[in-house]
Scaffold this active site. Sequence first.
Site, PDB file in Angstrom:
ATOM      1  N   ASP A  20       0.764  -1.268  -0.045  1.00  0.00           N
ATOM      2  CA  ASP A  20      -0.007  -0.120   0.106  1.00  0.00           C
ATOM      3  C   ASP A  20       0.834   0.988  -0.299  1.00  0.00           C
ATOM      4  O   ASP A  20       1.461   1.772   0.761  1.00  0.00           O
ATOM      5  CB  ASP A  20      -0.915  -0.271   1.153  1.00  0.00           C
ATOM      6  CG  ASP A  20      -2.425   0.783   1.210  1.00  0.00           C
ATOM      7  OD1 ASP A  20      -3.596   0.325   0.833  1.00  0.00           O
ATOM      8  OD2 ASP A  20      -2.211   1.830   0.930  1.00  0.00           O
TER       9      ASP A  20
ATOM     10  N   ASN B 217     -13.205  -3.026   2.662  1.00  0.00           N
ATOM     11  CA  ASN B 217     -14.137  -2.341   3.357  1.00  0.00           C
ATOM     12  C   ASN B 217     -14.680  -2.227   1.775  1.00  0.00           C
ATOM     13  O   ASN B 217     -14.199  -2.698   0.684  1.00  0.00           O
ATOM     14  CB  ASN B 217     -12.742  -0.873   3.448  1.00  0.00           C
ATOM     15  CG  ASN B 217     -11.974  -0.490   4.657  1.00  0.00           C
ATOM     16  OD1 ASN B 217     -12.209  -1.137   5.450  1.00  0.00           O
ATOM     17  ND2 ASN B 217     -11.117  -0.033   3.902  1.00  0.00           N
TER      18      ASN B 217
ATOM     19  N   GLN C 161     -14.850   3.077   1.373  1.00  0.00           N
ATOM     20  CA  GLN C 161     -13.891   1.676   0.637  1.00  0.00           C
ATOM     21  C   GLN C 161     -13.425   2.808  -0.510  1.00  0.00           C
ATOM     22  O   GLN C 161     -14.781   3.431  -0.994  1.00  0.00           O
ATOM     23  CB  GLN C 161     -14.841   0.894  -0.338  1.00  0.00           C
ATOM     24  CG  GLN C 161     -13.907   0.279  -2.072  1.00  0.00           C
ATOM     25  CD  GLN C 161     -14.898  -0.685  -2.261  1.00  0.00           C
ATOM     26  OE1 GLN C 161     -16.071  -1.148  -2.448  1.00  0.00           O
ATOM     27  NE2 GLN C 161     -13.695  -1.427  -3.560  1.00  0.00           N
TER      28      GLN C 161
ATOM     29  N   HIS D 175     -10.474  -5.687  -2.646  1.00  0.00           N
ATOM     30  CA  HIS D 175      -9.469  -5.661  -2.123  1.00  0.00           C
ATOM     31  C   HIS D 175      -8.977  -5.778  -0.880  1.00  0.00           C
ATOM     32  O   HIS D 175     -10.111  -5.342  -0.415  1.00  0.00           O
ATOM     33  CB  HIS D 175      -8.762  -4.510  -2.552  1.00  0.00           C
ATOM     34  CG  HIS D 175      -9.178  -3.307  -2.155  1.00  0.00           C
ATOM     35  ND1 HIS D 175      -9.332  -2.505  -2.592  1.00  0.00           N
ATOM     36  CD2 HIS D 175      -8.578  -2.350  -1.177  1.00  0.00           C
ATOM     37  CE1 HIS D 175     -10.431  -1.306  -2.438  1.00  0.00           C
ATOM     38  NE2 HIS D 175      -9.515  -1.334  -1.436  1.00  0.00           N
TER      39      HIS D 175
ATOM     40  N   HIS E  98      -6.987  -5.488   2.589  1.00  0.00           N
ATOM     41  CA  HIS E  98      -6.521  -4.894   2.895  1.00  0.00           C
ATOM     42  C   HIS E  98      -5.290  -6.144   4.065  1.00  0.00           C
ATOM     43  O   HIS E  98      -5.791  -6.781   4.673  1.00  0.00           O
ATOM     44  CB  HIS E  98      -6.003  -3.779   4.054  1.00  0.00           C
ATOM     45  CG  HIS E  98      -6.484  -2.469   3.179  1.00  0.00           C
ATOM     46  ND1 HIS E  98      -6.173  -1.696   3.254  1.00  0.00           N
ATOM     47  CD2 HIS E  98      -8.086  -2.604   3.134  1.00  0.00           C
ATOM     48  CE1 HIS E  98      -6.857  -0.656   2.260  1.00  0.00           C
ATOM     49  NE2 HIS E  98      -7.810  -1.315   2.269  1.00  0.00           N
TER      50      HIS E  98
HETATM   51  P1  AMP Z   1      -9.966   1.644   0.396  1.00  0.00           P
HETATM   52  O1  AMP Z   1     -10.308   2.618   1.418  1.00  0.00           O
HETATM   53  O2  AMP Z   1     -10.156  -0.044   0.859  1.00  0.00           O
HETATM   54  O3  AMP Z   1     -10.780   1.704  -0.631  1.00  0.00           O
HETATM   55  O4  AMP Z   1      -8.614   0.927   0.506  1.00  0.00           O
HETATM   56  C1  AMP Z   1      -7.203   1.879  -0.589  1.00  0.00           C
HETATM   57  C2  AMP Z   1      -5.996   1.499  -0.896  1.00  0.00           C
HETATM   58  O5  AMP Z   1      -5.238   2.150  -1.676  1.00  0.00           O
HETATM   59  C3  AMP Z   1      -5.451   2.579   0.683  1.00  0.00           C
HETATM   60  O6  AMP Z   1      -5.198   1.909   1.456  1.00  0.00           O
HETATM   61  C4  AMP Z   1      -4.862   3.427  -0.637  1.00  0.00           C
HETATM   62  O7  AMP Z   1      -2.938   4.214   0.243  1.00  0.00           O
HETATM   63  C5  AMP Z   1      -3.986   2.320  -1.131  1.00  0.00           C
HETATM   64  N1  AMP Z   1      -3.482   2.880  -2.641  1.00  0.00           N
HETATM   65  C6  AMP Z   1      -4.299   4.061  -3.058  1.00  0.00           C
HETATM   66  N2  AMP Z   1      -3.593   3.996  -4.309  1.00  0.00           N
HETATM   67  C7  AMP Z   1      -1.997   3.103  -4.478  1.00  0.00           C
HETATM   68  C8  AMP Z   1      -1.520   2.705  -5.023  1.00  0.00           C
HETATM   69  N3  AMP Z   1      -1.057   3.395  -6.908  1.00  0.00           N
HETATM   70  N4  AMP Z   1      -0.583   2.399  -4.842  1.00  0.00           N
HETATM   71  C9  AMP Z   1      -1.118   1.609  -3.703  1.00  0.00           C
HETATM   72  N5  AMP Z   1      -1.643   1.234  -3.055  1.00  0.00           N
HETATM   73  C10 AMP Z   1      -2.640   2.657  -3.296  1.00  0.00           C
END
Ligand code: AMP
Length: 113
Positions: A30, A86, A93, A99, A101
């Site tokens: 992440d 999420n 989300q 995805h 975590h």
């Molecule tokens: P969510 O809030 O569950 O949708 O989580 C999305 C996650 O994606 C967050 O923890 C972000 O930090 C992560 N994220 C967004 N863009 C990228 C990226 N290009 N590379 C790695 N992680 C990312």
Amino acid sequence: MSDCIFCKIANKEIPSNVAYEDSEIICFHDLQPQAPVHLLVIPKKHIESLDGAGAEDAAVLGGLLTKVKAIAAEAGLANGYRLVCNCGEDGMQTVKHLHFHLLGKRKMLWPPG
Ligand code: AMP
Ligand code: ZN
């Protein structure tokens, strides 16, 4: 999904720090880690959220979940970890590609925020 950031990561159109990959799933670090280890595990297929998953996705998602222990072991999470998905607006989300975590290397809090 041409405008999906995680599809672009899966297709190597944008860079990521990949921890594990096979034909069905990819796992990468992440960008904004919330724990010393914070990985994202995703199906390569675009599925918008857990709510968007259908019976046809059961094999891929089952494969993903049963792969987590090996990914966690490789990341040094022998003392345990947390897997978070999420979903939707109340689930907070932000990226609309399913995805999970994978968080570890610190004691997690409960209840989550
Ligand atoms: P969510 O809030 O569950 O949708 O989580 C999305 C996650 O994606 C967050 O923890 C972000 O930090 C992560 N994220 C967004 N863009 C990228 C990226 N290009 N590379 C790695 N992680 C990312
Ligand atoms: Zn996608």
